[in-house]
Design a protein around this motif. Structure first.
Motif, PDB file in Angstrom:
ATOM      1  N   VAL A 296      57.675  -0.347 -62.895  1.00 37.67           N
ATOM      2  CA  VAL A 296      58.064  -0.809 -64.233  1.00 37.67           C
ATOM      3  C   VAL A 296      56.841  -1.082 -65.117  1.00 37.67           C
ATOM      4  CG1 VAL A 296      60.254  -1.756 -63.417  1.00 37.67           C
ATOM      5  CG2 VAL A 296      58.232  -3.233 -63.457  1.00 37.67           C
ATOM      6  N   ARG A 297      55.703  -0.470 -64.777  1.00 33.93           N
ATOM      7  CA  ARG A 297      54.489  -0.650 -65.580  1.00 33.93           C
ATOM      8  C   ARG A 297      54.481   0.301 -66.787  1.00 33.93           C
ATOM      9  NH1 ARG A 297      49.835   0.615 -61.775  1.00 33.93           N
ATOM     10  NH2 ARG A 297      51.316   2.266 -61.198  1.00 33.93           N
ATOM     11  N   THR A 298      53.440   0.187 -67.577  1.00 33.10           N
ATOM     12  CA  THR A 298      53.305   1.027 -68.769  1.00 33.10           C
ATOM     13  C   THR A 298      52.864   2.442 -68.395  1.00 33.10           C
ATOM     14  OG1 THR A 298      50.993   0.400 -69.075  1.00 33.10           O
ATOM     15  CG2 THR A 298      52.662  -0.979 -70.158  1.00 33.10           C
ATOM     16  N   THR A 299      52.922   3.343 -69.377  1.00 30.94           N
ATOM     17  CA  THR A 299      52.527   4.733 -69.142  1.00 30.94           C
ATOM     18  C   THR A 299      51.083   4.858 -68.653  1.00 30.94           C
ATOM     19  OG1 THR A 299      54.078   5.502 -70.823  1.00 30.94           O
ATOM     20  CG2 THR A 299      52.325   7.019 -70.190  1.00 30.94           C
ATOM     21  N   PRO A 300      50.104   4.226 -69.319  1.00 25.02           N
ATOM     22  CA  PRO A 300      48.718   4.340 -68.838  1.00 25.02           C
ATOM     23  C   PRO A 300      48.550   3.824 -67.409  1.00 25.02           C
ATOM     24  CG  PRO A 300      48.754   3.491 -71.078  1.00 25.02           C
ATOM     25  CD  PRO A 300      50.164   3.467 -70.590  1.00 25.02           C
ATOM     26  N   GLU A 301      49.222   2.728 -67.086  1.00 28.84           N
ATOM     27  CA  GLU A 301      49.117   2.166 -65.737  1.00 28.84           C
ATOM     28  C   GLU A 301      49.686   3.142 -64.712  1.00 28.84           C
ATOM     29  OE1 GLU A 301      49.631  -2.593 -65.880  1.00 28.84           O
ATOM     30  OE2 GLU A 301      51.258  -1.490 -66.850  1.00 28.84           O
ATOM     31  N   ALA A 338      52.215  -4.492 -61.913  1.00 27.75           N
ATOM     32  CA  ALA A 338      50.799  -4.659 -61.573  1.00 27.75           C
ATOM     33  C   ALA A 338      50.569  -5.876 -60.692  1.00 27.75           C
ATOM     34  CB  ALA A 338      49.955  -4.765 -62.844  1.00 27.75           C
ATOM     35  N   GLY A 339      51.177  -7.010 -61.064  1.00 27.75           N
ATOM     36  CA  GLY A 339      50.909  -8.243 -60.328  1.00 27.75           C
ATOM     37  C   GLY A 339      52.115  -9.055 -59.950  1.00 27.75           C
ATOM     38  N   GLY A 340      53.321  -8.534 -60.150  1.00 34.00           N
ATOM     39  CA  GLY A 340      54.517  -9.226 -59.690  1.00 34.00           C
ATOM     40  C   GLY A 340      55.311  -9.961 -60.749  1.00 34.00           C
ATOM     41  N   VAL A 341      54.805 -10.026 -61.989  1.00 32.56           N
ATOM     42  CA  VAL A 341      55.527 -10.759 -63.038  1.00 32.56           C
ATOM     43  C   VAL A 341      56.635  -9.900 -63.646  1.00 32.56           C
ATOM     44  CG1 VAL A 341      55.340 -11.917 -65.271  1.00 32.56           C
ATOM     45  CG2 VAL A 341      53.539 -12.202 -63.560  1.00 32.56           C
ATOM     46  N   ARG A 342      56.268  -8.710 -64.125  1.00 33.55           N
ATOM     47  CA  ARG A 342      57.266  -7.832 -64.737  1.00 33.55           C
ATOM     48  C   ARG A 342      58.323  -7.379 -63.729  1.00 33.55           C
ATOM     49  NH1 ARG A 342      53.168  -3.598 -67.301  1.00 33.55           N
ATOM     50  NH2 ARG A 342      51.851  -4.560 -65.699  1.00 33.55           N
ATOM     51  N   SER A 343      57.894  -7.131 -62.498  1.00 34.86           N
ATOM     52  CA  SER A 343      58.859  -6.689 -61.486  1.00 34.86           C
ATOM     53  C   SER A 343      59.883  -7.783 -61.198  1.00 34.86           C
ATOM     54  CB  SER A 343      58.140  -6.272 -60.203  1.00 34.86           C
ATOM     55  OG  SER A 343      57.378  -7.336 -59.672  1.00 34.86           O
ATOM     56  N   ALA A 344      59.440  -9.042 -61.188  1.00 39.32           N
ATOM     57  CA  ALA A 344      60.375 -10.150 -60.964  1.00 39.32           C
ATOM     58  C   ALA A 344      61.397 -10.211 -62.099  1.00 39.32           C
ATOM     59  CB  ALA A 344      59.611 -11.467 -60.863  1.00 39.32           C
ATOM     60  N   ARG A 345      60.912 -10.025 -63.328  1.00 39.47           N
ATOM     61  CA  ARG A 345      61.821 -10.040 -64.477  1.00 39.47           C
ATOM     62  C   ARG A 345      62.760  -8.838 -64.450  1.00 39.47           C
ATOM     63  NH1 ARG A 345      57.114 -11.597 -68.918  1.00 39.47           N
ATOM     64  NH2 ARG A 345      56.891 -13.793 -68.289  1.00 39.47           N
ATOM     65  N   GLY A 364      52.348  -7.042 -56.307  1.00 39.08           N
ATOM     66  CA  GLY A 364      52.309  -5.905 -57.203  1.00 39.08           C
ATOM     67  C   GLY A 364      51.449  -4.743 -56.720  1.00 39.08           C
ATOM     68  N   PHE A 365      51.275  -3.781 -57.631  1.00 38.11           N
ATOM     69  CA  PHE A 365      50.484  -2.598 -57.305  1.00 38.11           C
ATOM     70  C   PHE A 365      49.032  -2.971 -57.009  1.00 38.11           C
ATOM     71  CE2 PHE A 365      47.892   1.122 -58.526  1.00 38.11           C
ATOM     72  CZ  PHE A 365      48.460   2.084 -57.693  1.00 38.11           C
ATOM     73  N   ASN A 366      48.538  -4.015 -57.666  1.00 39.37           N
ATOM     74  CA  ASN A 366      47.161  -4.452 -57.400  1.00 39.37           C
ATOM     75  C   ASN A 366      46.998  -4.871 -55.945  1.00 39.37           C
ATOM     76  OD1 ASN A 366      46.565  -3.999 -60.081  1.00 39.37           O
ATOM     77  ND2 ASN A 366      46.838  -6.142 -60.693  1.00 39.37           N
TER      78      ASN A 366
END
Length: 377
Positions: A296-301, A338-345, A364-366
Motif C-alpha cells: 500500500v506504498r506510493t508509486t516511487p516506493e 514502509a514502516g507499519g503505519v499505513r498498512s495498519a490503517r 513494514g518493508f523496511n
C-alpha cells in the motif's frame, strides 16, 4: 536423584532392522534408489505431575499412538520434583504433549522448552499444563490461550458438552455431544482472544467453563484441555478427542487451494480483526500458504523495490477504496507499507469494508529489507 527412565521409543529395534534390510536389499539389487521409508511424526510426551498418574497414563497413550498411527514416541517422566533426566528429545520433536504441574525447571531445561515453543511447532496441553512451569506461568495465557484460576471442588462432578458453534471442527470428529468429566472443573474464563472453545463443562450451581479449545502461538497449532484425569483416559470419548487433537496438530501446513478459513484457523486469525505480525511469520505465511501480498506504498516506493509477486494499491490514492473493493473479501491478504503505519490503517479500512482476513506486517518493508528477505524491482 530418582530412578532415571530411558526415553521410550515407539519404533522397535526389530522394525528398524527390517527397514535396514529392505534398504540394503534395494541397493544390492542394483536399484536406482533404495526403498523409501516415510519418516513418521515424532511425538514427545512430558509427564511432570503426580496427582493424576500421568506417569502411567501417558506411556500407555504413547503405545496407543504407535498401534493406531505408527508414530514415533518419546515419553519423558520427571526424575525429581523440578527436573527431567534430559529434554534433548525436544530438539527432534514434531509435537510435544505437556502434562506437568508447577515444576520449577532448571534454566537449561526451561530454555529447551522455550526453544521448542518459539519454533512454531504444535503444542498440546493436558489438565495441569495450565500451571505446568512455576518459573514460566505466562505459558498458560501466552501459549495455551488459557486463564487458569483454580478449580471447583473435587466432589462436584459434571459433563463436558460440545460448543454449538464448534460442531464440525476436526478435533470433535466422532466425539459425543456430551460426556462425563473425570475430574474437577477448572476455571478458565475468559480465554485469550485467539482461543476458540470446543467444549464447555458445567457443575451444579456454577456457570459453564471452557474445558477444551484451540489457540495459536507463533503461527502454530495449539490444543489444550483441562480434562486428563486418569478416569478420562478410560473414557473413549476423551481418547477420541485427544487422538483428533494429535492429528489436527500434526496436519501438514495449508497448501495452495486450502480454504481461507483453514489458513485463518491455522494461524489464529480472527475474522474481521487485523492480525499484526513480524517478518518471520509474515514470510512463512507467504511462502507456505501462497497468500496474496498487498503493498500500500506510493508509486516511487513500490518501484524502488517490493516483495515478489505483490499486488499494489496506494493507500494515499483517492481511489484506494474503489480498487480494494474489486478484491475477493473472503481471501487472506498480507498487507505491508514502509514502516507499519499505513498498512495498519489499510487493514482497518479493509475490515470495515467486510474483508475477513487481513495480516499486517508490523515492521513494514523496511524491516523486511533489513532482515535480508526477497525483493524485486
Amino acid at each position: 536423584m530418582g530412578n532415571l527412565q530411558r526415553p521410550r521409543r515407539c519404533l522397535g529395534q526389530g522394525m528398524k532392522s527390517l527397514i535396514r534390510f529392505f534398504v540394503a536389499a534395494g541397493l544390492l539389487a542394483g536399484l536406482a534408489k533404495p526403498f523409501a521409508v516415510e519418516a513418521k511424526p515424532h511425538v514427545v510426551l512430558l509427564s511432570g505431575e503426580k496427582l493424576y498418574d500421568s506417569a502411567v497414563t501417558l506411556p500407555k497413550y504413547a503405545e496407543a499412538l504407535e498401534k493406531k498411527f505408527g508414530f514415533r514416541c518419546t515419553t519423558l517422566t520427571r526424575v525429581e520434583k523440578n527436573e527431567f533426566a534430559n529434554l534433548d528429545a525436544l530438539g527432534q520433536a514434531d509435537l510435544v504433549i505437556f502434562y506437568m504441574r508447577r515444576m520449577t525447571l532448571p534454566a537449561d531445561q526451561l530454555g529447551q522448552v522455550k526453544r521448542y515453543i518459539e519454533s512454531g511447532k504444535p503444542v498440546i496441553g493436558l489438565r495441569t499444563a495450565s500451571h505446568a512451569i512455576q518459573n514460566w506461568l505466562e505459558m498458560d495465557k501466552l501459549v495455551l490461550g488459557g486463564n487458569y484460576q483454580g478449580h471447583h471442588k473435587n466432589e462436584l462432578h459434571g459433563n463436558a458438552s460440545v460448543v454449538p458453534g464448534a460442531k464440525g471442527h476436526p478435533v470433535l470428529n466422532g466425539v459425543g455431544s456430551e460426556f462425563k468429566m473425570g475430574g474437577s472443573l477448572y476455571k478458565n474464563t475468559p480465554l485469550a482472544k485467539q482461543g476458540k472453545p470446543l467444549l464447555t463443562g458445567r457443575v451444579e450451581g456454577h456457570p459453564a467453563e471452557p474445558v477444551a479449545w484451540t489457540h495459536s502461538y507463533k503461527g502454530n497449532r495449539t490444543f489444550y484441555t483441562s480434562l486428563g484425569h486418569k478416569d478420562d483416559f478410560a473414557n473413549p470419548q476423551f481418547v477420541k478427542l485427544l487422538d483428533n487433537a494429535v492429528a489436527w496438530c500434526l496436519a501438514k501446513s495449508a497448501k495452495p487451494g486450502a480454504s481461507p478459513a483453514d489458513v485463518a484457523d491455522k494461524y489464529g486469525i480472527e475474522e474481521g480483526k487485523p492480525f499484526r505480525i513480524g517478518v518471520s511469520l509474515f514470510e512463512k505465511m507467504w511462502k507456505t500458504d501462497n497468500l496474496t501480498l498487498l503493498d500500500v506504498r506510493t508509486t516511487p516506493e513500490y518501484k524502488a523495490g517490493h516483495i515478489p509477486g505483490t499486488k499494489w494499491i496506494d493507500w494515499f490514492s483517492p481511489k484506494f477504496a474503489d480498487e480494494v473493493a474489486k478484491l475477493d473479501k473472503d481471501k487472506v491478504y498480507l498487507v505491508y507499507c514502509a514502516g507499519g503505519v499505513r498498512s495498519a490503517r489499510a487493514c482497518k479500512k479493509m475490515s470495515e469494508m467486510g474483508f475477513k482476513y487481513t495480516v499486517d506486517l508490523a515492521p513494514g518493508f523496511n524491516g523486511w529489507k533489513a532482515a535480508g528477505k526477497a525483493i524485486e524491482k
